[in-house]
Design an enzyme around this catalytic site. Sequence first.
Site, mmCIF file in Angstrom:
data_model
loop_
_atom_site.group_PDB
_atom_site.id
_atom_site.type_symbol
_atom_site.label_atom_id
_atom_site.label_comp_id
_atom_site.label_asym_id
_atom_site.label_seq_id
_atom_site.Cartn_x
_atom_site.Cartn_y
_atom_site.Cartn_z
ATOM 1 N N HIS A 113 0.820 -1.213 0.000
ATOM 2 C CA HIS A 113 0.000 0.000 0.000
ATOM 3 C C HIS A 113 0.854 1.262 0.000
ATOM 4 O O HIS A 113 1.916 1.315 0.615
ATOM 5 C CB HIS A 113 -1.020 -0.007 1.141
ATOM 6 C CG HIS A 113 -0.482 0.109 2.542
ATOM 7 N ND1 HIS A 113 -0.296 1.329 3.157
ATOM 8 C CD2 HIS A 113 -0.125 -0.826 3.453
ATOM 9 C CE1 HIS A 113 0.143 1.128 4.403
ATOM 10 N NE2 HIS A 113 0.265 -0.164 4.602
ATOM 11 N N HIS A 172 4.013 3.218 12.981
ATOM 12 C CA HIS A 172 3.022 4.269 13.261
ATOM 13 C C HIS A 172 3.603 5.340 14.195
ATOM 14 O O HIS A 172 2.908 5.868 15.064
ATOM 15 C CB HIS A 172 1.718 3.678 13.800
ATOM 16 C CG HIS A 172 0.940 2.952 12.721
ATOM 17 N ND1 HIS A 172 -0.422 2.811 12.731
ATOM 18 C CD2 HIS A 172 1.354 2.367 11.573
ATOM 19 C CE1 HIS A 172 -0.811 2.144 11.655
ATOM 20 N NE2 HIS A 172 0.254 1.864 10.938
ATOM 21 N N ASP A 212 5.995 2.118 6.705
ATOM 22 C CA ASP A 212 4.693 1.438 6.579
ATOM 23 C C ASP A 212 3.876 2.224 5.548
ATOM 24 O O ASP A 212 3.300 3.238 5.890
ATOM 25 C CB ASP A 212 4.014 1.401 7.945
ATOM 26 C CG ASP A 212 2.612 0.804 7.915
ATOM 27 O OD1 ASP A 212 2.205 0.288 6.855
ATOM 28 O OD2 ASP A 212 1.915 0.876 8.938
ATOM 29 N N ASP A 265 4.208 -5.953 3.489
ATOM 30 C CA ASP A 265 3.966 -4.825 4.385
ATOM 31 C C ASP A 265 5.009 -4.904 5.497
ATOM 32 O O ASP A 265 5.794 -5.856 5.551
ATOM 33 C CB ASP A 265 2.527 -4.907 4.948
ATOM 34 C CG ASP A 265 1.979 -3.539 5.350
ATOM 35 O OD1 ASP A 265 2.770 -2.656 5.723
ATOM 36 O OD2 ASP A 265 0.743 -3.361 5.309
ATOM 37 N N GLU A 304 -5.139 1.749 2.618
ATOM 38 C CA GLU A 304 -4.999 0.562 3.489
ATOM 39 C C GLU A 304 -5.207 0.933 4.949
ATOM 40 O O GLU A 304 -5.843 0.197 5.700
ATOM 41 C CB GLU A 304 -3.609 -0.063 3.300
ATOM 42 C CG GLU A 304 -3.420 -1.409 4.022
ATOM 43 C CD GLU A 304 -2.888 -1.314 5.446
ATOM 44 O OE1 GLU A 304 -2.811 -2.358 6.103
ATOM 45 O OE2 GLU A 304 -2.566 -0.200 5.935
ATOM 46 N N GLU A 305 -4.647 2.069 5.331
ATOM 47 C CA GLU A 305 -4.625 2.422 6.758
ATOM 48 C C GLU A 305 -6.009 2.776 7.297
ATOM 49 O O GLU A 305 -6.184 2.944 8.496
ATOM 50 C CB GLU A 305 -3.653 3.591 6.997
ATOM 51 C CG GLU A 305 -2.189 3.270 6.679
ATOM 52 C CD GLU A 305 -1.531 2.351 7.698
ATOM 53 O OE1 GLU A 305 -2.205 1.948 8.667
ATOM 54 O OE2 GLU A 305 -0.352 2.017 7.509
HETATM 55 CO CO CO Z 1 0.089 0.709 9.029
HETATM 56 ZN ZN ZN Z 2 0.947 -1.071 6.414
#
Ligand code: CO
Ligand code: ZN
Length: 375
Positions: A75, A334, A189, A242, A219-220
């Site tokens: 993603h 994150h 990410d 990922d 995606e998130e």
């Molecule tokens: Co993520």
């Molecule tokens: Zn991810």
Amino acid sequence: MAGFNPGEAELEEFFSLLKRLADSFGVSGYEDEIRGLVVDLLREAADELRVDRFGNVVAVKRGGRGSPHVLWDAHMDEIGFFVRYIDERGFLYLSPVGGWSERVLPGQRVRVRTRDGKLIRGVIGVKPPHLLRQEERDKVIPLDKLFVDIGASSREEALEAGVEVGSPVDLDREAVRLLGARVTGKSFDDRVGVAVLVKAFREIDPGDATVTLVVAVQEEVGLKGARVAAQQLQPDAAIAVDVTAISDVPDTPRQDWVAELGKGPVLKVADGRSASGLIASPKLLRLLRETAESLGIPYQLAVLPGGTTDATAIALTGRGVPAAVVAVPTRYIHSPVELLDLRDAVAASMLVREATRRITLDWYRENLEEKKLKP
Ligand code: CO
Ligand code: ZN
């Protein structure tokens, strides 16, 4: 890493690809900048290239006729914020896009994307210790209390600069190399997954299989782009790349690390709370392990107790899609200081490429195809 030893030149080349991707702006739903870069990176290698109606980039490398169709997914979106309110003095209040840990936010520098697509800078304000009341000292400030200071003195000045309710915001953080093969930055990410698959897509001679690389949006915020793409494509098998959360750091007992940095890509056996995310296809998992073992590529098995990936959404489309995840172990995900080892990423790229080459028509028929038991 025994048997697998990329040189400094290959690591540096991979890092410069990763850095271009990670430094780009691409908060979920506002992926234009990162999408433009991804399209440029794939244009030459692809037999077919398009941006679908949802905003996913879809690149195809054709195999032989009647060949199995393998979907690769990473993603391109990153977690961020939307401006939800601008006060009369020009301070911005935020609404999260994706799952932030608010502990890491005070004192960060951010970029606000204005109405005409320019990026302007700001900081998430934080009270100086001199002015903190006793009861404030040990408290985490909730996200709805945080504010961004873009240097404006009034709401009018902020509006004039093109900031408005709904303006997307990301962190202002450039990827840099640390010691050895380790690097840190924002949005690894999943820009590292994009880099892994761009490299593999450029290098693969798919043999029997047709490979479709989906670089997915949103995606998130619920695995949305990948779901839409897989519904259109109806692949025979899927591999998502990922990051995976790890915590191989001081204060975390060994049994809670999940996996270790620098020990190779992670093959996820299952993820999500109580394995409610993806249970990887055992057949694909075996193929990935046998490929790694025969080529001397290191890997780690892991069961992730929370969070999941696009593979979960892809697996549940059409008649069902056998899926697996090759993950790059990453610390501090994150947060603005995500940290990974380039060797794990380069190994992941080689593993996806070589395992996919082994998805021949015969292998597919024997392992994944629907079994008709009675005419
Ligand atoms: Co993520
Ligand atoms: Zn991810």
